[in-house]
Design a protein around this motif. Structure first.
Motif, PDB file in Angstrom:
ATOM      1  N   GLN A   1       0.833  -1.209   0.000  1.00  0.00           N
ATOM      2  CA  GLN A   1       0.000   0.000   0.000  1.00  0.00           C
ATOM      3  C   GLN A   1       0.869   1.262   0.000  1.00  0.00           C
ATOM      4  OE1 GLN A   1      -0.920  -2.069   3.149  1.00  0.00           O
ATOM      5  NE2 GLN A   1      -1.639  -3.482   1.587  1.00  0.00           N
ATOM      6  N   GLN A   2       1.872   1.270  -0.861  1.00  0.00           N
ATOM      7  CA  GLN A   2       2.787   2.397  -0.957  1.00  0.00           C
ATOM      8  C   GLN A   2       2.967   2.786  -2.419  1.00  0.00           C
ATOM      9  OE1 GLN A   2       6.436   1.207   0.947  1.00  0.00           O
ATOM     10  NE2 GLN A   2       5.554   1.182   2.991  1.00  0.00           N
ATOM     11  N   GLY A   3       3.560   3.957  -2.609  1.00  0.00           N
ATOM     12  CA  GLY A   3       3.894   4.401  -3.951  1.00  0.00           C
ATOM     13  C   GLY A   3       2.738   5.083  -4.645  1.00  0.00           C
ATOM     14  N   VAL A   4       2.985   5.461  -5.901  1.00  0.00           N
ATOM     15  CA  VAL A   4       2.001   6.197  -6.688  1.00  0.00           C
ATOM     16  C   VAL A   4       1.590   5.370  -7.900  1.00  0.00           C
ATOM     17  CG1 VAL A   4       2.835   8.461  -5.979  1.00  0.00           C
ATOM     18  CG2 VAL A   4       3.834   7.365  -7.996  1.00  0.00           C
ATOM     19  N   THR A   5       0.346   5.565  -8.323  1.00  0.00           N
ATOM     20  CA  THR A   5      -0.169   4.917  -9.526  1.00  0.00           C
ATOM     21  C   THR A   5      -0.811   5.976 -10.399  1.00  0.00           C
ATOM     22  OG1 THR A   5      -0.599   2.824  -8.366  1.00  0.00           O
ATOM     23  CG2 THR A   5      -1.740   3.184 -10.459  1.00  0.00           C
ATOM     24  N   ALA A   6      -0.284   6.165 -11.599  1.00  0.00           N
ATOM     25  CA  ALA A   6      -0.893   7.088 -12.556  1.00  0.00           C
ATOM     26  C   ALA A   6      -2.146   6.443 -13.131  1.00  0.00           C
ATOM     27  CB  ALA A   6       0.097   7.411 -13.671  1.00  0.00           C
ATOM     28  N   VAL A   7      -3.245   7.207 -13.204  1.00  0.00           N
ATOM     29  CA  VAL A   7      -4.525   6.688 -13.695  1.00  0.00           C
ATOM     30  C   VAL A   7      -5.072   7.633 -14.763  1.00  0.00           C
ATOM     31  CG1 VAL A   7      -6.884   6.040 -13.085  1.00  0.00           C
ATOM     32  CG2 VAL A   7      -5.029   5.634 -11.459  1.00  0.00           C
ATOM     33  N   PHE A   8      -5.338   7.079 -15.970  1.00  0.00           N
ATOM     34  CA  PHE A   8      -5.857   7.882 -17.080  1.00  0.00           C
ATOM     35  C   PHE A   8      -6.907   7.108 -17.854  1.00  0.00           C
ATOM     36  CE2 PHE A   8      -5.596   8.732 -21.691  1.00  0.00           C
ATOM     37  CZ  PHE A   8      -6.140  10.000 -21.696  1.00  0.00           C
ATOM     38  N   PRO A   9      -8.078   7.741 -18.079  1.00  0.00           N
ATOM     39  CA  PRO A   9      -8.558   8.927 -17.380  1.00  0.00           C
ATOM     40  C   PRO A   9      -8.873   8.577 -15.930  1.00  0.00           C
ATOM     41  CG  PRO A   9     -10.299   8.021 -18.746  1.00  0.00           C
ATOM     42  CD  PRO A   9      -9.076   7.214 -19.048  1.00  0.00           C
ATOM     43  N   PRO A  10      -8.956   9.565 -15.043  1.00  0.00           N
ATOM     44  CA  PRO A  10      -9.115   9.281 -13.604  1.00  0.00           C
ATOM     45  C   PRO A  10     -10.535   8.854 -13.237  1.00  0.00           C
ATOM     46  CG  PRO A  10      -9.028  11.644 -13.981  1.00  0.00           C
ATOM     47  CD  PRO A  10      -8.737  11.005 -15.307  1.00  0.00           C
ATOM     48  N   THR A  11     -10.935   7.663 -13.706  1.00  0.00           N
ATOM     49  CA  THR A  11     -12.244   7.094 -13.380  1.00  0.00           C
ATOM     50  C   THR A  11     -12.376   6.944 -11.862  1.00  0.00           C
ATOM     51  OG1 THR A  11     -11.991   5.806 -15.400  1.00  0.00           O
ATOM     52  CG2 THR A  11     -13.793   5.197 -13.939  1.00  0.00           C
ATOM     53  N   PRO A  12     -13.452   7.453 -11.253  1.00  0.00           N
ATOM     54  CA  PRO A  12     -13.572   7.422  -9.783  1.00  0.00           C
ATOM     55  C   PRO A  12     -13.368   6.042  -9.177  1.00  0.00           C
ATOM     56  CG  PRO A  12     -15.275   8.819 -10.713  1.00  0.00           C
ATOM     57  CD  PRO A  12     -14.587   8.176 -11.879  1.00  0.00           C
ATOM     58  N   GLN A  13     -13.945   5.017  -9.770  1.00  0.00           N
ATOM     59  CA  GLN A  13     -13.837   3.667  -9.222  1.00  0.00           C
ATOM     60  C   GLN A  13     -12.390   3.184  -9.209  1.00  0.00           C
ATOM     61  OE1 GLN A  13     -16.368   0.766 -11.169  1.00  0.00           O
ATOM     62  NE2 GLN A  13     -14.973  -0.904 -10.669  1.00  0.00           N
ATOM     63  N   VAL A  14     -11.662   3.456 -10.288  1.00  0.00           N
ATOM     64  CA  VAL A  14     -10.273   3.016 -10.376  1.00  0.00           C
ATOM     65  C   VAL A  14      -9.386   3.870  -9.479  1.00  0.00           C
ATOM     66  CG1 VAL A  14      -8.350   2.559 -11.949  1.00  0.00           C
ATOM     67  CG2 VAL A  14     -10.694   2.194 -12.716  1.00  0.00           C
ATOM     68  N   MET A  15      -9.667   5.151  -9.397  1.00  0.00           N
ATOM     69  CA  MET A  15      -8.911   6.031  -8.503  1.00  0.00           C
ATOM     70  C   MET A  15      -9.048   5.564  -7.055  1.00  0.00           C
ATOM     71  SD  MET A  15      -7.245   8.623  -9.945  1.00  0.00           S
ATOM     72  CE  MET A  15      -7.190   9.875  -8.645  1.00  0.00           C
ATOM     73  N   ALA A  16     -10.266   5.199  -6.646  1.00  0.00           N
ATOM     74  CA  ALA A  16     -10.492   4.751  -5.268  1.00  0.00           C
ATOM     75  C   ALA A  16      -9.710   3.479  -4.981  1.00  0.00           C
ATOM     76  CB  ALA A  16     -11.981   4.522  -5.034  1.00  0.00           C
TER      77      ALA A  16
END
Length: 262
Positions: free
Chosen positions: A123-138
């Protein structure tokens, strides 16, 4: 919510392991049987993970499907599958445009691209999300920090940034190896360099409002050894080499270059 993974490799395993340590609402996870060892490991570790009969069974039984196959075989694997209209599909496939992906999975799915890194297992680090769909962002916020990306160009640049991991470890390898070669105990050399770099990274995180060039100057006494090392590194082409390498990766991701021979 049921998640499905087509392709069960390192990143898929990291996501599934990471989710097990969160409160994110996942009732079941279906994994493809292609990588039998990893699939069996995941099913043994997590009661809610089940090995599907095949890739189509993953799609049919999942609300959200993650595409985690290697780009070299993606067209062959995905072209034979049928996705539901409106189904959430999250592509983890590197160096592949959304246009190409839609040619494989169809135009009617809800397609999101993401770049999770191995650190999501903790549960660390960053994940780029495109487009930032709310479900995937969560979901990726539960696995660290989800970074919303607004354009394809920015997503490609995030992909270049993610490619720095190997080079970063390579720098640690070179620095600690040099110290050991000069007589420092290898364990001490590695521990010293890792702790130093960790502290420097922490300083940058705690001062996001300050330019990195300013932080570099603040940690380099005029005429001192920090200034000397950076000056020599730059003079020997270190900074230029890194910029050129990043440009070559961008060319590959954007489709303007080719993959290196393996």
């Amino acid at each position: 919510m049921t998640l499905g993974f087509i392709g069960t490799g390192t990143i898929a395993e990291a996501i599934i392991d990471g989710l097990a340590g969160t409160a994110h609402p996942v009732s079941a996870i279906l994994v493809s049987p292609r990588n039998a060892d990893i699939a069996a490991r995941l099913a043994e570790r997590h009661a809610h993970v089940r090995i599907a009969d095949g890739n189509q069974a993953v799609i049919d039984g999942a609300d959200t499907v993650f595409l985690a196959v290697r780009p070299q075989i993606a067209a062959e694997v995905l072209g034979a599958l049928r996705f539901r209209a409106g189904q959430q599909v999250v592509s983890l496939i590197a160096a592949t445009s959304a246009e190409t992906l839609r040619g494989w999975v169809g135009p009617d799915v809800t397609l999101t691209q993401a770049i999770p890194l191995p650190f999501v297992a903790q549960q660390q680090g960053v994940t780029a999300v495109f487009p930032p769909t709310p479900q995937v962002m969560a979901l990726f916020d539960a696995l660290g920090t989800a970074v919303p990306i607004s354009t394809q160009a920015e997503y490609e640049l995030a992909g270049v940034g993610s490619a720095l991991m190997g080079t970063f470890f390579g720098l640690l390898e070179t620095a600690s190896g040099w110290l050991a070669g000069q007589g420092m105990a290898p364990e001490a050399a590695r521990s010293y360099v890792e702790s130093l770099v960790g502290s420097v990274t922490d300083v940058a995180r705690r001062h996001p409002d300050r330019e990195l060039s300013v932080l570099r100057a603040d940690h380099s006494t005029a005429g001192g050894i920090n200034e000397q090392l950076h000056a020599q590194f730059t003079a020997q082409g270190g900074s230029t080499a890194l910029a050129h390498a990043m440009q070559s990766v961008l060319a590959r991701i954007s489709g303007q270059g080719t993959s290196p021979e393996r």
